[in-house]
Enzyme design. Structure first.
Site, PDB file in Angstrom:
ATOM      1  N   TYR A 286       0.810  -1.216   0.000  1.00  0.00           N
ATOM      2  CA  TYR A 286       0.000   0.000   0.000  1.00  0.00           C
ATOM      3  C   TYR A 286       0.852   1.279   0.000  1.00  0.00           C
ATOM      4  CZ  TYR A 286      -4.821  -1.595   0.063  1.00  0.00           C
ATOM      5  OH  TYR A 286      -6.039  -2.097  -0.305  1.00  0.00           O
ATOM      6  N   GLU A 293       1.558   6.278  -7.165  1.00  0.00           N
ATOM      7  CA  GLU A 293       0.470   7.159  -7.606  1.00  0.00           C
ATOM      8  C   GLU A 293       0.836   8.630  -7.402  1.00  0.00           C
ATOM      9  OE1 GLU A 293      -3.236   5.996  -5.808  1.00  0.00           O
ATOM     10  OE2 GLU A 293      -2.819   3.860  -6.099  1.00  0.00           O
TER      11      GLU A 293
END
Length: 362
Positions: A286, A293
């Site tokens: 994560y 991102e």
């Protein structure tokens, strides 16, 4: 010559279907308890009235009993439960009329026949009431249909992300770093399909089809789709960036364990290694996915500034333009807040599924 065997103090009580024996021995070791020809044979080492010794006794029951007693050892005593073969009230415990000296009533559990019948009646009424309550709960006629839909949904997503992961891994071994630059053109169609289908997870949570909380699902799915459709899908300049490879790779690895875990859960199967992977691999993936991102957003800001794409000009007299790069800067902050929300949610789930469990008393 061996001396006479030591006998512990034994207290007894009964119900219509059961006999309860409480042996006053502490720190019991190596208990040997059997029932042969309706006679209970007991032998164990423990601390009793005569200190730490081996204690033994025999009891020939008044009427037939089941040959498999249930034993429960605590630090202070040993409890034995014996099932009667027929449900009735015994006038005494032993076949011999004279009660053995080591045997006494257990007044903590003692009931006379009428009290025992009242207790039995209350248990029967409780059982009947429970059955009535369960019968009032409406059965879901679509239960199997819903379960089938969830199994198929998770299976399709698992196959889709497996294809993405395997395809990217093979290309990486064959082409090396060159595979970074055309990841989007090779993988995007399948990623579009999987991430569009993932919108069903929000619907599943909204209508109560699954018990997953809504907010973490919304944060993850809309966050990924924003990166996929708005940034990568609308800017050709971004599609050849190496960061695309890392975004897609981290997403696919995470889902390789999440979807099969949910698929097996739908049919009541839990595979412990898969459960551990489901609630562990997200810990490194994560943050890495969120960092990828963020890099993608930072790299896209100059391109959006140059092209003016998605920037919104308001009509006069305001004559104000909402610059999309400014929106991306705000989104960058929201991205890390979203990662925190999902991290907190998954950490609670990990503690629930993998945390230390309380040991039951034997």
């Amino acid at each position: 010559m061996a001396g006479p065997s030591l006998r512990p103090h034994v207290h007894w009580a009964q119900r219509h279907r059961q006999l309860f024996l409480r042996v006053e021995l502490s720190d019991v070791r190596n208990p040997d308890i059997t029932i042969t020809d309706n006679v209970l044979h007991f032998r164990a080492q423990g601390h009793g009235a005569k200190g730490d010794n081996i204690y033994e006794f025999e009891i020939e029951f008044l009427e037939p009993v089941e040959p498999k007693p249930v034993c429960r050892v605590t630090q202070r005593q040993l409890n034995i439960t014996v099932q009667k073969k027929e449900s009735n009230w015994w006038e005494r415990l032993t076949k011999q009329e004279k009660r053995p000296l080591f045997l006494a009533p257990d007044f903590d559990r003692w009931l006379d026949e009428s009290d025992a019948e009242m207790e039995l009646k209350e248990k029967e009424e409780e059982k009947i009431n429970k059955m009535k309550i369960e019968s009032r709960v409406p059965k879901d006629p679509f239960k199997h249909l819903k379960k089938g839909y969830l199994v198929m949904y998770n299976l399709v997503q698992f196959l889709g992300f497996s294809w993405i992961f395997v395809n990217m891994t093979v290309r990486l071994f064959i082409l090396g770093k060159d595979s970074f630059y055309d990841t989007f053109h090779t993988i995007s169609d399948m990623m579009y399909f999987c991430q569009t289908l993932a919108l069903m997870e929000i619907m599943n949570s909204l209508i109560g089809l699954v018990r997953s909380p809504l907010i973490p699902a919304v944060v993850q799915i809309f966050g990924r789709n924003f990166i996929l459709f708005v940034i990568l899908g609308s800017l050709e300049e971004m599609q050849s960036k190496p960061v695309v490879f890392f975004i897609f790779y981290f997403w696919s690895i995470t889902e390789l364990f999440r979807y099969p875990y949910y698929m097996l859960s739908c049919i009541g199967i839990e595979w412990k290694p898969l459960t551990w992977l489901r609630y562990t691999v997200w810990i490194p993936l994560y943050p890495l996915g969120g960092l990828s991102e963020a890099v993608c957003i930072v790299q896209s800001i100059p391109i959006f500034s140059e092209t003016g794409k998605f920037s919104l000009g308001l009509p006069n007299p305001l004559n104000v333009t909402i610059q999309f790069p400014f929106v991306l800067q705000i989104y960058l902050i929201a991205l890390f807040l979203g990662i925190f929300v999902n991290f907190r949610h998954l950490y609670k789930q990990r503690k629930q599924h993998l945390g230390p469990k309380k040991r039951k008393m034997k």
